[in-house]
Design a protein around this motif. Structure first.
Motif, PDB file in Angstrom:
ATOM      1  N   SER A 156     -29.759  18.727 -58.326  1.00 46.36           N
ATOM      2  CA  SER A 156     -30.951  18.770 -57.574  1.00 46.36           C
ATOM      3  C   SER A 156     -30.883  17.812 -56.515  1.00 46.36           C
ATOM      4  N   ASP A 172     -32.884  25.864 -57.018  1.00 49.72           N
ATOM      5  CA  ASP A 172     -32.647  24.875 -58.053  1.00 49.72           C
ATOM      6  C   ASP A 172     -33.338  25.523 -59.165  1.00 49.72           C
ATOM      7  N   GLU A 173     -32.166  26.094 -60.067  1.00 45.38           N
ATOM      8  CA  GLU A 173     -32.565  26.536 -61.222  1.00 45.38           C
ATOM      9  C   GLU A 173     -33.705  27.423 -61.352  1.00 45.38           C
ATOM     10  N   GLN A 224     -37.481  24.515 -58.864  1.00 49.77           N
ATOM     11  CA  GLN A 224     -37.387  24.945 -60.389  1.00 49.77           C
ATOM     12  C   GLN A 224     -38.826  25.283 -60.619  1.00 49.77           C
TER      13      GLN A 224
HETATM   14 MG   LIG Z   1     -32.667  19.230 -61.528  1.00 46.42          MG
END
Ligand SMILES: [Mg+2]
Ligand SMILES: Nc1ncnc2c1ncn2[C@@H]1O[C@H](COP(=O)(O)OP(=O)(O)OP(=O)(O)O)[C@@H](O)[C@H]1O
Lengths: 222, 858
Positions: free
Chosen positions: A45, A165-166, A90
């Motif tokens: 991240s 991010d994810e 995320q």
């Molecule tokens: Mg992360």
């Protein structure tokens, strides 16, 4: 085209000194779909945030399409993001006080291209399957729905670089697949550079390239 | 069944949480401190200044209380006074009488008013100023006197010479240039002779039957009975005596002090509201932030009462910390300011630190904290944890009945706490218990009503702004649309913010408007041109030459005013002979001839209390008469009564048309009866005049008048009027100063309450930045939001303030109210700017921060 050289990030808390990134060198050509993998806490991240100019590195350089962003001012960074970068978090980070459609429209309005925006926003909401929910506020949407809105928001200015991010981390398989397909379609169709952080082996298999981080270093790049 | 959460565990959890986000907590504490600090500051200042004004007013009486008796006190009355003295009250005895003073230089003795004092004690307040300078106690002995300047003139003597009084020689040791209680004395007709009691005894003037006025002056000491008690004790013992306290030395001062009292109470109450507002908005913002933690705790199995326990502890801790800090802050301001004020404003507030002010501040801090945390916390009782996550939007809104039922606990708690605040309001009130109770109740009712009205207006205005922006054919630029739209998002609480801001603006502007109305009124009732020298006993022949003479003098500051009077005696009222009325004490004056006047138009400064002034142009079927309130009361006269008068052998019958009121300082103030024009024609007229003279020119005027018109008496009240003017100016200054301070505090609180929304915005700022918004862009969006918020709040606040101050001025301060759009407009603009500046300043740091840090923190 993303070029990263000698990138480090160190954070000093009163008690500790944390070396999060310990020297990263990377080059991601235009249009590539790169997956970043690695155990939790390895600095994924942080790296992505640095690529988007959301934080400044301790040392090293990041060059986006020939422009070194490491020395840029806050506002210059913001303008650059508005032009070039779509970011998917995320945890979605929609603005809770705006409706789905308004959230999607926001980047256009910020860059002053809102005139034809509504149509584009609806088109995107349609493609993520949420056109009928456009007047709903984030709290009225499920996690997967919020992530899809966030995706539409990231796409709306047709950014040449998309950082995610994810994006599927919080979603079930079916929903995750929908989001992923959206990302990949865009990457293929519009030639967008896509950098995606994921823990999911299946997801990373669809990427052009897999970069694995461990303890702030690239340990595998294939 | 699980054990109850122990208080120590609860406080541990509360403390842990506070430690984790110390910056936010510090902000809340500071906001509370600002609220409490401004309350204690305003309160402390009001008290200090009020003390100063009263001290100043006391010098006009030279005492706290004066008792004037018409007969020597009997044994029981003496015992009452001695009893008071044993309890710490101090007393001095003053005798005033008229007598003749002779000198060897002029053949005729002069009528003087003698005042016998105990120079070691008198005056309790203020100072007798002498020329050559000296202290009265030191120079005045049993065989000396201090006299007024005009006596030297009339007797053609100088300081150091001897004069004879009651056959005894007295040496003149100086000229009295200022005598603090001259206004409250009686018989201040002729020149003044001040003498010791032993000296007076030496003259033998006080033999039985001589006409003297006895006064006792009292001074209270710390620990002695209070003024009301002393007053009542004396009143009971001396039913016929005239008792006055230091607030009644002069009508202008009485009125000024009354207004100052009302105003300062008002400001204290307003400081209470605005201070509580500061605390409230801080707590509100704080609790909103805590909702996530609360939801998580509920999910982890915490029960509502435990959550309430934890958060009430936490907020009380915050309230306490903020309260203490605020008190410290208020005290520092109170201690640091007076020297500065003394230097620049010629005000000397009494330095004093009052624990009750501190306790009030702390109580307000904690009560308000509770008021704004307990009801919402009680409200979560029925809410399922999942819903709290989506707190901004209940999917299905229950009907209002259900909602009311759900909110019962919150409403009850809120009601109880509001009553607590009402009690504090009552406590702030200067006055009796009944007044306090009334104030407290009125305060709470007014607060609730204005809250409701404001909420309604806020709702309406928000709706109309939205409709306007939506319906407007031209599309507004994005920042404006965003800013405005921001106001309507769920979770923005724009309506609550508007109500808070609106209340703040309303009360702050009210202070200003009331202050201004009051000042205008005060200056109207004490115009600078008010006469300060009176000329009595002017004959018809002397009238024009004396006016010419005065006009030719130096230092004349206004045209001389002359009123003609006729000496007339009341014969009967409604057929009842005057002698059949059981007149007492001061009322006996109506048994003698009084100076009456005639006038066509209602004289300036008179106020008709009953009946109506006659039409001056129409011929009257019978003579009409207007009489003062006091005379009407003593004589049992009312509009429609018929009075029979006798003047110079002629009988006059007149109908009482009106009852009027006038302050004794005005030209007509000394005349109790005014007849319709023509009634007194042909009767021997004695004139008296009044003129405004520069104080230093009075002696010369006296000399010139005496040379040409030795029978005309000149009464000089210049020094008294000077003091009155000073006190009035001081009152004005104090009122202005306190309002300025309170307004400033209000602005700071408003700013802090806008700044309190800062934490809510952090995430939004960061997301906007991630999406490519520059700092200017973000600031632009928020500017619009703050501007609209400020302007709407300013509009609401100024509308309500106008209505509210009109009510206050008319009902409580006897002053006129005039609508003036300028301060209202200014207020709207200012609120918008302040809101904007505060919002901007609070968000400035966030704007510069790196997005990632913030997102991690959120
Ligand atoms: Mg992360
Ligand atoms: N502001 C900070 N202060 C202290 N440590 C930090 C800070 N930011 C990041 N770290 C540390 O840096 C490391 C990398 O964090 P990062 O969020 O990049 O990990 P990640 O690879 O994304 O992990 P995950 O897969 O769990 O999301 C972690 O060990 C984290 O604790």
């Amino acid at each position: 085209m993303i070029q990263v050289s000698g990138l480090t990030k160190t954070i000093a808390t009163p008690t500790h000194r944390v070396d999060i990134l310990k020297g990263i060198d990377l080059e991601i050509p235009r249009g590539q779909f790169a997956a970043i993998m690695g155990p939790s806490g390895s600095g994924k991240s942080t790296l992505l945030g640095l690529l988007a100019g959301l934080d400044s590195p301790t040392s090293g350089h990041i060059v986006l399409d020939g422009e070194d962003i490491t020395g840029l001012e806050e506002d210059e960074l913001a303008l650059l993001r508005g032009r070039k970068i779509g970011f998917v978090f995320q945890s979605y980070h929609l603005i809770p006080t705006l409706t789905a459609e308004e959230n999607v429209l926001l980047p256009l309005e910020l860059s002053g291209h809102a005139a034809d925006g509504v149509e584009r926003a609806r088109e995107l909401l349609q493609s993520v399957g949420l056109l009928d929910r456009r007047d709903h506020y984030p709290v009225q949407l499920s996690g997967g729905e919020q992530q899809r809105v966030a995706l539409a928001r990231a796409f709306v200015v047709r950014p040449p670089i998309l950082l995610a991010d994810e994006p599927t981390g919080n979603l079930d398989t079916a929903n995750g697949q929908v989001v992923l397909e959206l990302l990949i379609t865009l990457n293929r169709r519009e030639g967008t550079t896509l950098v995606l952080v994921t823990h999911d082996q299946q997801v990373s298999e669809q990427a052009d390239r897999r970069i694995t981080l461990r303890d702030g270093r690239v340990v595998l790049d294939a | 069944m699980r054990n109850r959460l122990s208080w120590s565990t609860a406080s541990k959890i509360a403390w842990r949480e506070a430690r984790a986000s110390s910056a936010k907590f510090l902000f809340v504490i500071v906001a509370v401190a600002i609220g409490v600090g401004s309350l204690t500051g305003v309160r402390g200042f009001s008290r200090a200044f009020y003390g100063m004004l009263l001290r100043e007013a006391r010098t006009l009486m030279a005492a706290d209380l004066s008792l004037r008796v018409f007969a020597i006190p009997n044994a029981q009355q003496t015992a009452t006074m001695d009893q008071l003295i044993r309890r710490g009250v101090r007393r001095t005895w003053i005798t005033e009488t008229l007598s003749m003073v002779a000198s060897t230089t002029v053949p005729n003795p002069v009528l003087v008013s003698i005042k016998a004092v105990d120079a070691h004690v008198y005056p309790f307040y203020g100072e007798v100023k002498l020329d050559p300078p000296g202290s009265l106690a030191r120079v005045l002995t049993a065989d000396s006197v201090a006299v007024s300047e005009d006596l030297l003139l009339r007797l053609k003597v100088a300081v150091g010479d001897s004069v004879r009084l009651g056959g005894q020689p007295f040496r003149i040791i100086g000229v009295v240039t200022s005598e603090p209680d001259r206004m409250s004395g009686s018989l201040n007709v002729g020149p003044r002779v001040m003498i010791t009691r032993e000296g007076l005894d030496r003259t033998g003037l006080m033999s039985i039957g001589s006409r003297a006025s006895e006064r006792y002056l009292f001074r209270l000491t710390p620990g002695s009975p209070g003024i009301e008690e002393v007053r009542q004790t004396l009143q009971k013992s001396f039913p016929e005596a005239l008792i006055a306290d230091f607030r009644q030395t002069h009508p202008i001062i009485t009125q000024g002090l009354n207004r100052a009292t009302t105003f300062l109470s008002l400001v204290s109450l307003i400081a209470l509201i605005v201070g509580a507002l500061g605390v409230a908005t801080a707590m509100q913002a704080h609790l909103q932030q805590k909702m996530d933690s609360i939801a998580i705790m509920k999910c982890l199995g915490a029960r509502t009462r435990e959550i309430i326990q934890i958060y009430v502890l936490q907020t009380i801790g915050l309230g306490l910390a903020g309260g203490l800090m605020g008190i410290a802050f208020g005290s520092v301001v109170e201690a640091a300011f007076p020297p500065l004020i003394a230097r620049y404003f010629h005000l000397r507030p009494e330095a004093h630190w009052d624990p009750s002010t501190a306790i009030q501040g702390l109580a307000v801090g904690i009560l308000t904290t509770l008021l704004f945390t307990l009801p919402p916390l009680l409200g979560i009782q029925r809410i399922r944890p999942g819903v709290i996550f989506r707190r901004e939007m209940a999917e299905v809104r229950p009907g209002w009945k259900q909602r009311l039922r759900d909110a019962r606990a919150s409403l009850v708690a809120g009601g109880v706490i509001l009553c607590g605040i009402g009690v504090i309001a009552g406590w702030l009130q200067i006055g009796t218990l009944r007044e306090s109770v009334r104030t407290g109740v009125a305060f709470v009712v007014a607060l609730v009503i204005s809250l409701l009205v404001l909420a309604a207006i806020a709702w309406l205005l928000l709706r109309s702004v939205r409709t306007f922006v939506r319906r407007c054919p031209r599309r507004f630029p994005a920042p404006i649309r965003h800013g405005v739209a921001n106001l309507y998002r769920p979770g923005n609480h724009a309506q609550a913010a508007l109500v808070a801001l609106g209340i703040g603006v309303m009360f702050t502007l009210t202070i200003f408007l009331v202050q201004r109305g009051m000042m205008a009124e005060m200056f109207k009732s004490a115009p600078p041109g008010m006469p300060n020298v009176f000329l009595l006993d002017i004959t018809a022949k002397e009238r024009d030459p004396i006016v010419d003479l005065i006009r030719a003098q130096r230092g004349i500051e206004g045209a001389p005013d002359v009123v003609g009077t006729v000496a007339a005696k009341v014969v009967s009222i409604d057929g009842k002979p005057i002698d059949s009325l059981n007149l007492k004490a001061w009322g006996r004056r109506f048994q003698r001839a009084r100076a009456v006047a005639q006038a066509a138009e209602r004289p300036a400064h008179t106020v008709i209390v009953q009946g109506a002034w006659w039409n001056s142009r129409a011929a009257q079927p019978e003579p009409q008469l207007s009489i003062t309130e006091e005379a009407a009361q003593i004589l049992h006269a009312h509009p429609g009564s018929h009075m029979e008068w006798e003047a110079a052998g002629r009988t006059i019958r007149a109908r009482v048309a009106a009852i009027h009121r006038i302050d004794s300082i005005h030209m007509y103030g000394r005349i109790e009866f005014i007849f319709s024009a023509g009634t007194l024609d042909g009767l021997p007229i004695i004139y008296y005049g009044g003129v405004r003279v520069a104080p230093r020119a009075v002696a010369q005027l006296q000399r010139a008048t005496y040379e040409k018109f030795p029978t005309v008496t000149v009464v000089n009240v210049a020094d008294v009027l000077e003091i009155v003017q000073q006190v009035v100016d001081q009152i004005a200054l104090v009122v202005r100063f306190i309002s300025m301070f309170a307004i400033l505090a209000g602005i700071v609180i408003l700013a802090s309450s806008v700044a309190g929304t800062r934490f809510r915005r952090i995430r939004e700022v960061v997301i906007l930045k991630t999406l490519g918004a520059t700092r200017r862009r973000v600031a632009g969006i928020f500017s619009v939001e703050f501007m609209v918020l400020g302007a709407v709040a300013g509009l609401m606040g100024s509308l309500l303030a106008t209505a509210f101050s009109a009510l206050l001025l008319k009902r409580w301060l006897d002053a006129d109210f005039r609508v003036d759009p300028l301060p209202n407009l200014l207020c709207i603009v200012l609120t918008a700017l302040v809101a904007n500046a505060a919002g901007w300043m609070a968000s400035y740091r966030i704007l510069g921060q790196k997005p990632l840090e913030v997102l991690r923190a959120e």
